[in-house]
Motif scaffolding. Structure first.
Motif, PDB file in Angstrom:
ATOM      1  N   THR A 184       6.706  34.989  38.069  1.00 34.53           N
ATOM      2  CA  THR A 184       7.771  35.987  37.956  1.00 34.53           C
ATOM      3  C   THR A 184       7.550  37.163  38.908  1.00 34.53           C
ATOM      4  O   THR A 184       8.511  37.716  39.451  1.00 34.53           O
ATOM      5  CB  THR A 184       7.868  36.499  36.510  1.00 34.53           C
ATOM      6  N   VAL A 188      10.427  39.020  41.107  1.00 38.79           N
ATOM      7  CA  VAL A 188      10.991  40.144  40.366  1.00 38.79           C
ATOM      8  C   VAL A 188      10.065  41.342  40.490  1.00 38.79           C
ATOM      9  O   VAL A 188       8.842  41.204  40.342  1.00 38.79           O
ATOM     10  CB  VAL A 188      11.195  39.780  38.875  1.00 38.79           C
ATOM     11  N   THR A 194      12.502  41.272  33.748  1.00 44.69           N
ATOM     12  CA  THR A 194      12.725  39.916  34.253  1.00 44.69           C
ATOM     13  C   THR A 194      13.932  39.305  33.553  1.00 44.69           C
ATOM     14  O   THR A 194      13.978  39.258  32.318  1.00 44.69           O
ATOM     15  CB  THR A 194      11.498  39.031  34.007  1.00 44.69           C
TER      16      THR A 194
END
Length: 339
Positions: A184, A188, A194
């Motif tokens: 992630t 991001v 997220t």
């Protein structure tokens, strides 16, 4: 020269079976399997239980509409519902068994007052369809690689085997926890939240990449025993291409282990997704999920032990039913392996 004698048409026709006799008809392996499965009461009941769970997951919006609740509203804090309090001054559910009532069928969540029934059916929806997608990807990848390695053998099988061993060397549960934040963070900004769809995509990729190996090994071992059989050799002699031999001769004979493995893999995947959410690297607030319900239940254990009852019971019944269904499917395909 005498002319041929004309035969009576009635003598040429196939004799009809006598009254009371049954006409013998051949049955395909699929028909035999289905008949054996229908005689297994445990398997039939478990199949209906599994179907019921998927129907509930599909109909989650309709069910919450009938109950008049949703999984996101804070009924204990929203002033709109001040005339119907669900929490006491300490943030605990009013009433018995976690606040079970006509408005909240399974009770409410302590501190916030979210409806547990709505959270559970939407959590089942999230977990079941996420697990179904991951399992299908794992099955397809494992089947394709297992068929290729098992049929062609040689260097192809060797290198595919080494790739499989490499992925099997990862400690899956620890790797899930460590790798999910890494995936992630690549896409991001850590200062931003997220998106839920991205968390789902990251979980799908990680579980897929680390979950196809057992299916691949199972298919490979089955194909290794099939490729030396007479019907495969006959297909080779007749000039059939490898793709046709795999599709027409080998693949139909590995359907049984594939179906059985699928019935064991799906509940295992659901438990893995629940574990990721429980550990805080899967789905997070406010997305409903089975694992997040268990994480919340662990927080509320001392205050409201009833909160975990319905999610826990639902998960235990589903996993047990799916595992028993797998045993019944295996027995139906192979009666010699009966319990």
């Amino acid at each position: 020269m005498t002319s041929p004698v004309a035969l009576d048409p009635e003598l040429e026709s196939t004799p009809e079976p006598a009254k009371g006799e049954q006409k013998l008809e051949g049955r395909s392996p699929g028909q035999l399997m289905w008949q054996r499965f229908k005689r297994d009461r445990t398997g039939v009941i478990c199949a209906w239980v599994v179907i019921f769970y998927f129907v509930v997951a599909l109909g989650a919006p309709l069910l919450t509409k009938l109950s008049g609740t949703d999984p996101y509203t804070l009924y204990g804090q929203d002033p709109t519902y001040a005339d119907k309090p669900v929490l006491d001054d300490f943030g605990l559910p009013l009433g018995y068994f976690g606040g079970v009532s006509g408005d909240h069928w399974f009770g409410v969540e302590p501190q916030f007052g979210r409806d547990l029934f709505a959270m559970l059916v939407y959590g089942m929806r999230t977990s079941l369809f996420m697990a179904l997608g991951v399992t299908v990807l794992m099955m397809v990848t494992g089947i394709v690689l297992g068929l290729i390695g098992g049929y062609f053998g040689g260097k192809t099988d060797y290198w595919l085997g080494r790739v499989t061993d490499f992925f099997l060397s990862f400690p899956q549960q620890l790797f899930f926890i460590a790798f999910m934040p890494v995936v992630t963070s690549f896409f991001v900004d850590p200062r931003e939240e997220t998106p839920t769809y991205f968390r789902a995509l990251a979980m799908l990729i990680v579980l897929w990449v680390l979950g196809w190996m057992s299916m691949s090994r199972l298919v490979r071992s089955t194909v290794l025993s099939l490729r030396e059989r007479e019907f495969v050799e006959a297909a080779k002699v007749s000039g059939a291409s490898p793709a046709r031999i795999i599709r027409k001769e080998i693949l139909p004979n590995v359907v049984t282990p594939i179906l059985v493995q699928f019935t064991y893999t799906l509940p295992s995947t659901i438990l893995t997704i629940a574990f990721l959410s429980f550990a805080g690297v899967g789905f997070v607030e406010p997305t409903p999920d089975w694992g997040r319900l268990f994480a919340a239940g662990a927080t509320y254990t001392q205050q409201d032990p009833a909160f975990i009852f319905f999610p826990g019971l639902a998960l235990v019944i589903f996993v047990l039913a799916f595992n028993l269904l797998g045993d019944s499917v295996r027995d139906a395909f192979d009666p010699k392996s009966g319990r």
